[in-house]
Design an enzyme around this catalytic site. Structure first.
Site, PDB file in Angstrom:
ATOM      1  CG  HIS A  36      -8.531  -2.609  -2.472  1.00  0.00           C
ATOM      2  ND1 HIS A  36      -9.427  -1.850  -3.193  1.00  0.00           N
ATOM      3  CD2 HIS A  36      -8.388  -1.994  -1.283  1.00  0.00           C
ATOM      4  CE1 HIS A  36      -9.798  -0.809  -2.465  1.00  0.00           C
ATOM      5  NE2 HIS A  36      -9.191  -0.873  -1.296  1.00  0.00           N
ATOM      6  CG  HIS A  83      -6.977  -2.802   3.168  1.00  0.00           C
ATOM      7  ND1 HIS A  83      -6.218  -1.658   2.999  1.00  0.00           N
ATOM      8  CD2 HIS A  83      -8.181  -2.531   2.615  1.00  0.00           C
ATOM      9  CE1 HIS A  83      -6.951  -0.733   2.381  1.00  0.00           C
ATOM     10  NE2 HIS A  83      -8.143  -1.233   2.128  1.00  0.00           N
ATOM     11  CG  ASP A  85      -2.039   1.029   1.108  1.00  0.00           C
ATOM     12  OD1 ASP A  85      -3.202   0.615   1.033  1.00  0.00           O
ATOM     13  OD2 ASP A  85      -1.741   2.243   1.092  1.00  0.00           O
ATOM     14  CB  ILE A  86       0.909   4.178  -2.251  1.00  0.00           C
ATOM     15  CG1 ILE A  86       2.023   5.018  -2.831  1.00  0.00           C
ATOM     16  CG2 ILE A  86      -0.331   5.005  -1.992  1.00  0.00           C
ATOM     17  CD1 ILE A  86       1.709   5.560  -4.215  1.00  0.00           C
ATOM     18  N   GLY A 106     -15.848   3.668   3.556  1.00  0.00           N
ATOM     19  CA  GLY A 106     -14.500   4.203   3.399  1.00  0.00           C
ATOM     20  C   GLY A 106     -13.780   3.729   2.158  1.00  0.00           C
ATOM     21  CD  GLN A 107     -14.826   0.010  -2.737  1.00  0.00           C
ATOM     22  OE1 GLN A 107     -15.996  -0.244  -2.420  1.00  0.00           O
ATOM     23  NE2 GLN A 107     -14.222  -0.557  -3.759  1.00  0.00           N
TER      24      GLN A 107
HETATM   25  P1  AMP Z   1      -9.784   1.724   0.358  1.00  0.00           P
HETATM   26  O1  AMP Z   1     -10.162   2.792   1.346  1.00  0.00           O
HETATM   27  O2  AMP Z   1     -10.005   0.333   0.883  1.00  0.00           O
HETATM   28  O3  AMP Z   1     -10.396   1.958  -1.010  1.00  0.00           O
HETATM   29  O4  AMP Z   1      -8.227   1.841   0.263  1.00  0.00           O
HETATM   30  C1  AMP Z   1      -7.517   2.160  -0.880  1.00  0.00           C
HETATM   31  C2  AMP Z   1      -6.069   1.930  -0.520  1.00  0.00           C
HETATM   32  O5  AMP Z   1      -5.329   1.982  -1.713  1.00  0.00           O
HETATM   33  C3  AMP Z   1      -5.489   2.985   0.433  1.00  0.00           C
HETATM   34  O6  AMP Z   1      -4.923   2.328   1.566  1.00  0.00           O
HETATM   35  C4  AMP Z   1      -4.434   3.685  -0.426  1.00  0.00           C
HETATM   36  O7  AMP Z   1      -3.304   4.074   0.324  1.00  0.00           O
HETATM   37  C5  AMP Z   1      -4.106   2.621  -1.454  1.00  0.00           C
HETATM   38  N1  AMP Z   1      -3.612   3.100  -2.744  1.00  0.00           N
HETATM   39  C6  AMP Z   1      -4.182   4.015  -3.553  1.00  0.00           C
HETATM   40  N2  AMP Z   1      -3.473   4.161  -4.681  1.00  0.00           N
HETATM   41  C7  AMP Z   1      -2.435   3.307  -4.590  1.00  0.00           C
HETATM   42  C8  AMP Z   1      -1.340   2.975  -5.440  1.00  0.00           C
HETATM   43  N3  AMP Z   1      -1.165   3.580  -6.633  1.00  0.00           N
HETATM   44  N4  AMP Z   1      -0.452   2.049  -5.024  1.00  0.00           N
HETATM   45  C9  AMP Z   1      -0.608   1.438  -3.828  1.00  0.00           C
HETATM   46  N5  AMP Z   1      -1.620   1.691  -2.984  1.00  0.00           N
HETATM   47  C10 AMP Z   1      -2.522   2.617  -3.350  1.00  0.00           C
END
Ligand code: AMP
Ligand code: ZN
Length: 111
Positions: free
Chosen positions: A99, A101, A30-31, A92-93
């Protein structure tokens, strides 16, 4: 999905720090990690979230959980980890490509 960041990662059009890949599933860091180890595990197929999955995705969804365990082993977090997915903006998506976590690596319980 042309504007989907995770589809771009799948296609190699956006960077990612990958930790697992096969023909159906990709896992990468995760970034913006919110745990010492924070991995995202995604199906390569674009599904908005788990609500968008259907019976034909049953094996794929099961496989992702087993891959989560494999990645947890690889990253030495089997002593305590979480696997979860957010479904919908109210939950919170933010990224609308399914995906999961995978979080772990805490020294003590959740701190
Ligand atoms: P969610 O709230 O479950 O939709 O979480 C989206 C997750 O994706 C967050 O934890 C972000 O930090 C992560 N994220 C968004 N863009 C990227 C990316 N390009 N590479 C890696 N993680 C990402
Ligand atoms: Zn996508």
């Amino acid at each position: 999905m042309e504007d989907c960041i995770f589809c771009k990662i799948v296609k190699g059009e956006a960077p990612a720090n990958k930790v697992w890949e096969d023909d159906e599933v990709l896992a990468f860091w995760d970034i913006r990690p919110s745990a010492p180890v924070h991995i995202l595990i995604i199906p390569k197929k674009h599904l908005e979230n788990v609500s968008a999955a259907s019976n034909e995705d049953q094996a794929l969804l099961g496989k992702i959980q087993l891959i989560a365990v494999e990645v947890a082993k690889k990253l030495n977090i089997t002593d305590g980890f979480k696997v979860f997915t957010l479904n919908g903006s109210k939950a919170g998506q933010v990224v609308f490509h399914l995906h999961y976590h995978l979080q772990g690596g805490w020294k003590e319980k959740n701190d």
